[in-house]
Motif scaffolding. Structure first.
Motif, PDB file in Angstrom:
ATOM      1  N   SER A 189       8.739  -4.269   3.596  1.00 51.17           N
ATOM      2  CA  SER A 189       8.498  -2.826   3.619  1.00 51.17           C
ATOM      3  C   SER A 189       7.682  -2.465   2.386  1.00 51.17           C
ATOM      4  O   SER A 189       7.686  -3.194   1.397  1.00 51.17           O
ATOM      5  N   PHE A 190       7.029  -1.329   2.443  1.00 56.87           N
ATOM      6  CA  PHE A 190       6.295  -0.866   1.266  1.00 56.87           C
ATOM      7  C   PHE A 190       6.492   0.622   1.074  1.00 56.87           C
ATOM      8  O   PHE A 190       6.934   1.324   1.989  1.00 56.87           O
ATOM      9  N   CYS A 191       6.171   1.069  -0.118  1.00 58.82           N
ATOM     10  CA  CYS A 191       6.257   2.491  -0.424  1.00 58.82           C
ATOM     11  C   CYS A 191       5.201   2.784  -1.494  1.00 58.82           C
ATOM     12  O   CYS A 191       5.098   2.052  -2.477  1.00 58.82           O
ATOM     13  N   PHE A 192       4.390   3.817  -1.287  1.00 63.18           N
ATOM     14  CA  PHE A 192       3.336   4.158  -2.244  1.00 63.18           C
ATOM     15  C   PHE A 192       3.854   5.119  -3.300  1.00 63.18           C
ATOM     16  O   PHE A 192       4.770   5.912  -3.049  1.00 63.18           O
ATOM     17  N   SER A 193       3.243   5.072  -4.461  1.00 65.75           N
ATOM     18  CA  SER A 193       3.542   6.052  -5.499  1.00 65.75           C
ATOM     19  C   SER A 193       2.247   6.424  -6.211  1.00 65.75           C
ATOM     20  O   SER A 193       1.508   5.545  -6.645  1.00 65.75           O
ATOM     21  N   ILE A 194       1.989   7.713  -6.286  1.00 66.35           N
ATOM     22  CA  ILE A 194       0.768   8.181  -6.952  1.00 66.35           C
ATOM     23  C   ILE A 194       1.165   9.212  -8.002  1.00 66.35           C
ATOM     24  O   ILE A 194       2.024  10.060  -7.745  1.00 66.35           O
ATOM     25  N   VAL A 195       0.571   9.124  -9.172  1.00 67.72           N
ATOM     26  CA  VAL A 195       0.776  10.172 -10.172  1.00 67.72           C
ATOM     27  C   VAL A 195      -0.596  10.753 -10.503  1.00 67.72           C
ATOM     28  O   VAL A 195      -1.575  10.013 -10.629  1.00 67.72           O
ATOM     29  N   ILE A 196      -0.643  12.086 -10.601  1.00 64.48           N
ATOM     30  CA  ILE A 196      -1.929  12.739 -10.880  1.00 64.48           C
ATOM     31  C   ILE A 196      -1.782  13.672 -12.089  1.00 64.48           C
ATOM     32  O   ILE A 196      -0.670  14.050 -12.462  1.00 64.48           O
ATOM     33  N   GLY A 197      -2.907  14.019 -12.662  1.00 61.49           N
ATOM     34  CA  GLY A 197      -2.911  14.958 -13.782  1.00 61.49           C
ATOM     35  C   GLY A 197      -3.878  16.102 -13.507  1.00 61.49           C
ATOM     36  O   GLY A 197      -4.817  15.940 -12.719  1.00 61.49           O
ATOM     37  N   ASP A 198      -3.633  17.234 -14.162  1.00 58.07           N
ATOM     38  CA  ASP A 198      -4.474  18.419 -13.942  1.00 58.07           C
ATOM     39  C   ASP A 198      -5.957  18.142 -14.191  1.00 58.07           C
ATOM     40  O   ASP A 198      -6.822  18.798 -13.622  1.00 58.07           O
ATOM     41  N   ARG A 199      -6.223  17.177 -15.055  1.00 54.34           N
ATOM     42  CA  ARG A 199      -7.634  16.901 -15.385  1.00 54.34           C
ATOM     43  C   ARG A 199      -8.330  16.020 -14.355  1.00 54.34           C
ATOM     44  O   ARG A 199      -9.463  15.580 -14.567  1.00 54.34           O
ATOM     45  N   GLY A 200      -7.644  15.729 -13.279  1.00 53.12           N
ATOM     46  CA  GLY A 200      -8.305  14.999 -12.193  1.00 53.12           C
ATOM     47  C   GLY A 200      -8.037  13.501 -12.151  1.00 53.12           C
ATOM     48  O   GLY A 200      -8.533  12.814 -11.271  1.00 53.12           O
TER      49      GLY A 200
END
Ligand SMILES: [Zn+2]
Length: 266
Positions: A189-200
């Motif tokens: 199985s897999f699971c994605f994780s993304i983290v973003i910042g206000d600066r793009g």
């Protein structure tokens, strides 16, 4: 008793036959990416300050590797530098989705902070999401041999109770045989994780879980992953943005005066 040569004493590698694979990078619709950054922008303009928020990455059940959309659950508590996820919230959110849409991971923002890494809290959150998502992204990865030391092969109706005392595992067959291999399915199985910042900026990881069905052997691994943005023809329209504003107002709950014990960073 005679040794049949030293080569017989070397334990061979268990046989593994591949049946499928897990994604090694993330594919995300441009629409979903634009929506995520729009949420950050709206949080900033509605609450006049940048807060962390989290959402789920969504996919069509027939294409679980492609993030088609971002779903915003009611966030339990949004602080400037802390976002928490509960398993109850994930289940609740999945319930509200159309039947052919699955959660394949999660996305969160570090707001205005330039902290471009996954924190310890993020890792715990990721395992919570993986637990929930795993059953939906599961597929057979391989058939793998279970190496059984001291396997005893017996013939149906032709053995006595005493024979069962011998060996670690007894295999009972309906015809005389001298050798047997036991192969078990390994599910992945897999699971994605993304983290973003206000600066793009954005960073992303994939978590993997492999479970062997018979031996119960389970491994969890993770790695930093590349992301590819694809145009699926869907655009974030003005109408979408206006609906998203209402959603952000309703679901993001800034708490500017948190109790001290919840002030875990990021
Ligand atoms: Zn974080």
């Amino acid at each position: 008793m005679r040794f049949k040569g030293l080569s017989r004493l070397k334990r061979p590698e268990p046989l593994r036959i591949a049946l499928g694979n897990l994604p090694q990078r993330i594919v995300m619709a441009t629409y979903a990416k634009d929506k995520a950054f729009k949420i950050s922008e709206l949080v900033g303009s509605i609450f006049e300050q940048s807060y962390e928020w989290y959402g789920f990455t969504l996919a069509h059940k027939d294409r679980p590797e492609c993030i088609a959309d971002v779903g915003l659950p009611r966030n339990d508590l949004n602080l400037r530098d802390y976002t928490t996820i509960g398993s109850g919230r994930i289940a609740e959110f999945q319930e509200m989705l159309p039947k052919d849409v699955i959660i394949n991971g999660w996305i969160h923002s570090h707001g205005a902070l330039d902290y471009r890494h996954f924190s310890e809290t993020d890792k715990r959150n990721h395992l919570t999401v993986l637990d929930f998502v795993a059953v939906r992204t599961r597929r057979p990865l391989a058939k793998e041999e279970i190496v059984i030391q001291d396997l005893v092969v017996l013939e149906k109706d032709r053995f006595v109770a005493e024979d069962l005392r011998k060996g670690s595992v007894s295999l009972i067959t309906d015809a005389p045989i001298t050798e047997a291999k036991v192969m078990e399915t390994v599910y992945g199985s897999f699971c994605f994780s993304i983290v973003i910042g206000d600066r793009g900026w954005h960073e992303q990881e994939i978590y993997y879980r492999e479970t062997a069905i018979l031996s119960g052997r389970t491994t969890v691994t993770s790695k930093a992953a590349d992301i590819e943005f694809v145009d699926t023809g869907r655009l974030l329209t003005k109408i979408d943005a206006s609906a998203l504003r209402d959603e952000v107002e309703e679901k993001i709950q800034p708490n500017t005066n948190p109790p001290v014990e919840t002030m875990e960073r990021m």
